[in-house]
Scaffold this motif. Structure first.
Motif, mmCIF file in Angstrom:
data_model
loop_
_atom_site.group_PDB
_atom_site.id
_atom_site.type_symbol
_atom_site.label_atom_id
_atom_site.label_comp_id
_atom_site.label_asym_id
_atom_site.label_seq_id
_atom_site.Cartn_x
_atom_site.Cartn_y
_atom_site.Cartn_z
ATOM 1 N N CYS B 216 9.961 1.035 3.763
ATOM 2 C CA CYS B 216 9.361 1.419 2.531
ATOM 3 C C CYS B 216 7.802 1.844 2.786
ATOM 4 C CB CYS B 216 9.467 0.573 1.415
ATOM 5 S SG CYS B 216 8.752 1.032 -0.208
ATOM 6 N N HIS B 218 5.342 1.762 1.054
ATOM 7 C CA HIS B 218 4.337 0.962 0.231
ATOM 8 C C HIS B 218 4.210 -0.468 1.091
ATOM 9 C CE1 HIS B 218 3.871 -2.362 -3.054
ATOM 10 N NE2 HIS B 218 2.686 -1.447 -3.031
ATOM 11 N N ALA B 219 5.127 -1.328 1.427
ATOM 12 C CA ALA B 219 4.688 -2.585 1.933
ATOM 13 C C ALA B 219 5.837 -2.749 3.044
ATOM 14 C CB ALA B 219 4.583 -3.487 1.065
ATOM 15 N N GLY B 220 6.744 -2.139 3.456
ATOM 16 C CA GLY B 220 7.598 -2.029 4.582
ATOM 17 C C GLY B 220 9.026 -2.672 4.314
ATOM 18 N N CYS B 221 9.231 -2.980 2.945
ATOM 19 C CA CYS B 221 10.640 -3.552 2.671
ATOM 20 C C CYS B 221 11.550 -2.550 2.946
ATOM 21 C CB CYS B 221 10.673 -3.705 1.090
ATOM 22 S SG CYS B 221 9.912 -5.307 0.672
ATOM 23 N N CYS B 235 13.432 1.154 -3.639
ATOM 24 C CA CYS B 235 12.908 -0.314 -2.940
ATOM 25 C C CYS B 235 12.942 -1.451 -3.708
ATOM 26 C CB CYS B 235 11.674 -0.008 -2.320
ATOM 27 S SG CYS B 235 11.044 -1.554 -1.272
ATOM 28 N N CYS B 237 11.710 -4.193 -3.598
ATOM 29 C CA CYS B 237 10.632 -4.985 -3.387
ATOM 30 C C CYS B 237 9.632 -4.927 -4.772
ATOM 31 C CB CYS B 237 9.792 -5.175 -2.128
ATOM 32 S SG CYS B 237 10.654 -5.984 -1.003
ATOM 33 N N HIS B 238 9.242 -3.546 -4.707
ATOM 34 C CA HIS B 238 8.241 -3.125 -5.809
ATOM 35 C C HIS B 238 8.682 -1.831 -6.579
ATOM 36 C CE1 HIS B 238 6.125 -5.230 -2.455
ATOM 37 N NE2 HIS B 238 6.036 -6.059 -3.276
ATOM 38 N N GLN B 239 9.969 -1.546 -6.309
ATOM 39 C CA GLN B 239 10.581 -0.485 -7.237
ATOM 40 C C GLN B 239 10.075 0.905 -6.669
ATOM 41 O OE1 GLN B 239 9.349 -3.336 -9.288
ATOM 42 N NE2 GLN B 239 11.317 -4.319 -8.730
ATOM 43 N N SER B 240 9.437 1.104 -5.648
ATOM 44 C CA SER B 240 9.113 2.491 -5.461
ATOM 45 C C SER B 240 10.364 3.298 -5.490
ATOM 46 C CB SER B 240 8.547 2.665 -4.036
ATOM 47 O OG SER B 240 7.141 2.080 -4.222
HETATM 48 S S1 FES Z 1 7.654 -2.471 -0.387
HETATM 49 FE FE1 FES Z 1 8.930 -1.087 -1.318
HETATM 50 S S2 FES Z 1 8.093 -0.819 -3.034
HETATM 51 FE FE2 FES Z 1 6.733 -2.082 -2.142
#
Ligand code: FES
Lengths: 471, 293
Positions: B216, B218-221, B235, B237-240
């Motif tokens: 991702c 955003h933060a790599g999930c 994603c 983790c934070h729904q991107s």
């Molecule tokens: S890591 Fe994917 S939305 Fe934050």
């Protein structure tokens, strides 16, 4: 008669031992001072003690766990007693946690106690801090201890995070991945700093062993030093107390350290231990075997971290995507503001609050040993409740996917509702709290009686409070 | 407790006796539980019972001590005067004069040297921290994918285009690098007609099979949820949410950069392979991520 003699002999002997010590340390005179030290009594003063006792049991159970845990990322194939994971590849660290949980007698109990103690540790620190805040105990002369306290809170959160990341399970591994990305996103130094901290590009074999050093050595050492300083300052300045009959700014009223307070505090400590032992025995926490070992390409949803990092998770979920570039040489990563600036600002305001209040709100620079009530300074009550609401909304936002399911709305609607709540909630609640404090000051508890045309608070769907106007 | 103030304190015998009984019972429970724990440890290993016994052993002792402290002792509240915190003017003046030792404070040059030496020493001691990790260099801009890298799934199997269904996604790696953190990608099949890729990516798909980085932005999930109806990657983790059809652009959520796309082709033996590395650096953004643009 014989036993009586022996008893007298023993008493004389132990007295001689104390004299021996006194001749070398002058211990009698400071023992007198110590034993006569007076502790004011109110249930809310025990919250800090609870935190201290949690730390004691964290150290005790932690040492036990350290004897079994292996901070080692080497991949091994599992053939242990937990059948569902048989034959799986996993790190030696994760395997050692499985072995500790399934093969070491009382191992699981101590591990679960350790985890419960960590949760209660942070919880009691926060409650203690709220007590200190709303009673104005941070005012002169106790500003330094407030600063130490905020630092301890940050360290406690760090201790918790590094701790539950150690088992190298899927859940915590994902949290660590995010932590790595947070460091990576710091402008100018991020990539280099992330490589130095983690030993290279994620995932690295150094992660677990380095975390281990932080968790069992660096952070505990800092915390022990600061707890020492915290207690020394309390001893020097004496505990503050609520106003009451016979209590003045210039005295302390309460139980002497010896014998009553010593017994009482030790008793409280044992009860805290007992609660943690029973929780550790009966209530499962962090069943890492159910999450499975960490794999860089797998993730479990919904993934909830320990509750005290939930607000950071919530901040990451709510903060809108803001990323821009100024030439190709500088990019502002979207992750930076919610993960570094938001918590940074929160802690900065906490650090500064005693000074902000003096300078801008109360103009009160005097020394205070008698505490305020939560409604004594309406502005403080408002700011405190606003901050609390902000943290609360962010924390529940850390589970916005779960909430969306519960309320049966889309995750996108939920996110928008919470975004609004994170801004509007603190303002509304803070304003209402300040008004309520004013009313309480004017009219005492009568304000709660129904015929009073006062304010009422009602909890709204977002978990915030709203004011129900005058009727 | 405040009742003690200004009142005569009398020992309440009844309360004392009650307290003493409570202490006795609590301590007895504690002892029994401790003994039970020892026995239980030897014969079994049942976490629930261990926890309860340990809790009783500790709690019994604790409750007993508190009852002892309050009900048995019944010590009236004590009053202690608070000493003035600030020192006397005299003491302050003495401290000031001692501090201001001319041999130290007047030696400006020595002081400057001391500061300089201390600062340099600190720097020299910090430098070894650089051994903790490599310099990032270009490593954040590259993955293991090369032109011709064959695509394998998480179990290391080579993939042919006809293996790929339209409902699900497959996690893929370059052959020989299963598990690689930065090279992981997701593969899915969409209707070739529905694709709206930029012109320079026209030949990056194979019969509608398309691949994106799984990390991702955003933060790599790992981006591992796929809405096959909407053609969106989500994603957890934070729904991107990323649109598969238009080159991985962000539809919703805290991520900003699109998911980097992996250019695909079919090799001579009919297996899926990469035409080269991803369309850009994978994973979360960092400050100089666009320096190679
Ligand atoms: S890591 Fe994917 S939305 Fe934050």
């Amino acid at each position: 008669m014989k036993t009586e003699e022996r008893k007298l002999d023993l008493i004389a002997k132990s007295k001689r031992q104390r004299e021996w010590l006194d001749e070398r340390l002058g211990s009698a005179s400071w023992a007198v001072k110590g034993m006569r030290y007076v502790f004011p009594d109110h249930w809310s003063f025990l919250l800090g003690e609870v935190a201290l006792f949690c730390f004691v049991i964290l150290v005790a159970t932690g040492i036990y766990l350290t004897l079994f845990f292996r901070p080692d990322s080497t991949e091994v194939i599992y053939h242990g007693s937990y059948a569902p994971l048989d034959g799986q590849e996993m790190s030696a660290a994760y395997k050692s946690v499985l072995d500790l949980s399934f093969n070491v007698r009382m191992g699981l109990l101590f591990r679960q106690m350790h985890h419960w103690a960590a949760n209660i540790f942070v919880t009691s620190i926060i409650l203690h801090q709220m007590r200190v805040f709303f009673t104005g105990a941070f005012r002169r002369p106790r500003e330094l201890n407030w600063i130490i306290g905020v630092t301890l809170l940050i360290l406690a959160i760090g201790l918790g995070f590094t701790g539950y990341s150690l088992p190298d399970d899927l859940l915590s591994g994902t949290g660590l991945r995010i932590a790595y990305s947070v460091v990576l996103g710091i402008p100018f130094i991020g990539p280099w700093l992330a490589y130095l901290l983690f030993g290279g590009e994620w995932p690295t074999p150094a992660t677990i062993s380095r975390l281990f050093v932080f968790h069992v050595m660096l952070l505990p050492a800092l915390i022990i030093a600061l707890i020492g300083a915290h207690l020394l300052l309390i001893m020097r300045q004496h505990h503050a107390d609520f106003p009451g009959p016979g209590k003045t700014e210039r005295n302390v009223v309460g139980q002497p350290a010896w014998p009553s307070q010593a017994l009482k505090s030790t008793g409280l400590m044992l009860i805290v231990f007992a609660v943690i032992a029973i929780l550790g025995g009966l209530v499962q926490i962090n069943p890492v075997w159910a999450y499975g070992p960490y794999r860089a390409w797998v993730v479990s949803a919904p993934a909830q971290p320990d509750w005290y990092v939930g607000w950071l998770e919530g901040s990451l979920r709510l903060f809108p995507a803001v990323e821009f570039s100024i030439t190709k040489w500088f990019t502002w990563p979207t992750i930076f503001a919610p993960s570094v600036l938001v918590p940074g600002l929160v802690f900065l305001v906490m650090y500064m609050y005693p000074f902000i209040e003096k300078r801008f709100l109360t103009h009160d620079y005097a020394e205070h040993n008698l505490l305020d009530y939560p409604y004594s300074v309406p502005a403080r009550a408002g700011i405190g409740m606003a901050g609390f609401t902000f943290g609360f909304v962010l924390t529940i936002a850390g589970g916005n996917d779960v909430l969306a399911q519960v309320f049966n709305i889309s995750i996108y609607e939920m996110t928008w509702i919470l975004r609004v709540a994170a801004i509007v909630g603190p303002i509304v609640v803070g304003y209402a709290a300040a008004k309520l404090a004013e009313a309480l000051q004017r009219e005492g508890l009568g304000v709660f009686r129904s015929h009073q045309p006062g304010l009422q608070l009602r909890r709204n769907a977002e978990g915030g409070f709203e004011e129900v106007g005058e009727h | 407790m405040s009742d003690a103030i200004g009142q005569e304190q009398r020992y309440d015998n009844e309360r004392g006796a009650r307290g003493q009984r409570l202490v006795l019972v609590s301590f007895a429970i504690s002892m029994l539980a401790s003994a039970g724990l020892i026995v239980f440890y030897v014969f079994s290993g049942w976490t629930q019972v261990e926890g309860v016994l340990l809790g009783l052993a500790l709690g019994g002792l604790g409750i007993g001590m508190i009852a002892w402290s309050t009900d048995v002792l019944q010590i009236p509240d004590h009053v202690e005067d608070r000493a003035e915190l600030r020192s006397s003017e005299e003491a302050r003046a003495t401290a000031e004069s001692l501090l201001d030792s001319p041999g130290i404070t007047r030696r400006t040059m020595l002081l400057r040297l001391l500061g300089g030496a201390g600062g340099l020493l600190a720097a020299a001691l910090v430098v070894p921290a650089l051994s903790l990790g490599p310099h990032p260099g270009q490593s954040l801009f590259r993955t293991k994918w090369r032109r011709g890298s064959r695509v394998v799934d998480a179990d290391g199997n080579l993939l042919r285009p006809d293996y790929i269904g339209i409902k699900s996604i497959t996690t893929i790696f370059p052959e020989g690098h299963v598990g690689s953190g930065d090279s992981q990608a997701v593969l899915m099949r969409v209707d070739p007609e529905s694709l709206q890729l930029p012109p320079d990516r026209k030949n990056w798909t194979v019969e509608g099979i398309i691949a994106y980085s799984k990390v991702c932005t955003h933060a790599g999930c790992p981006v591992n949820l796929y809405r096959s109806q909407a053609r969106e990657l989500l994603c957890p983790c934070h729904q991107s949410t990323f649109n598969v059809l238009d080159g991985g652009q962000v539809v919703f959520g805290p991520a900003k950069r699109p998911l980097p796309q992996l250019p695909l082709m079919v090799d001579d033996e009919g297996y899926l392979a990469a035409r080269g590395d991803f369309s850009g650096p994978i994973g979360p953004s960092f400050w100089d991520i666009h320096k190679n643009d």
